[in-house]
Design a protein around this motif. Structure first.
Motif: not given
Length: 142
Positions: A101, A103, A115-116, A118
């Motif tokens: 992910k 971020g 960090c989430r 795509e």
């Protein structure tokens, strides 16, 4: 007046030389690892990275054992080498990838945007609103 012009030229030349003395560029050492050299060709950061990118905003992305992070111009790690991928700093932030992910970290290594996401494109036009220890992250077009 002639002396003033000479003084101004000397100050400009000295400033230009002193600024360029801090420019570091990646260079692969004889051990196959990457470090950084100054404009005189002197290796000032020892070759110890698998990959090394040019400096942006005073920080350079480096990779060791498949993990990316950032160093400053003294060679100190400012963002821990823990990311799968990263982009160069722009306006005080770098886009990073952890656990698949994306971020963003600030220049102190703090994940301002967790960090989430795509893809790195998902981070475009984000606004981070901080209220004490609480953060709200939203798209600018929302």
């Amino acid at each position: 007046m002639k002396h003033l012009k000479s003084l101004i030229i000397c100050i400009f030349a000295a400033t230009t030389l002193s600024l360029s003395a801090f420019e570091l560029t990646p260079l692969q050492g004889i051990n196959g690892m990457w470090g950084y050299q100054n404009v005189s060709g002197v290796m000032v950061i020892k070759p110890k990275y698998d990959q090394a990118r040019p400096f942006h905003e005073g920080l350079a992305a480096v990779c060791r054992d498949g993990k990316w992070g950032f160093i400053n111009q003294q060679g100190r790690i400012t963002v821990k080498l823990m990311y799968q991928a990263c982009e160069n700093y722009l306006n005080g932030y770098a886009v990073v990838k952890r656990d698949g992910k994306w971020g963003a970290v600030n220049s102190n290594g703090v994940e301002e945007v967790p960090c989430r996401f795509e893809s790195p494109a998902d981070l475009q036009n984000l606004i981070v609103i901080t209220n004490g220890s609480e953060k709200t992250i939203m798209k600018a077009d929302d």
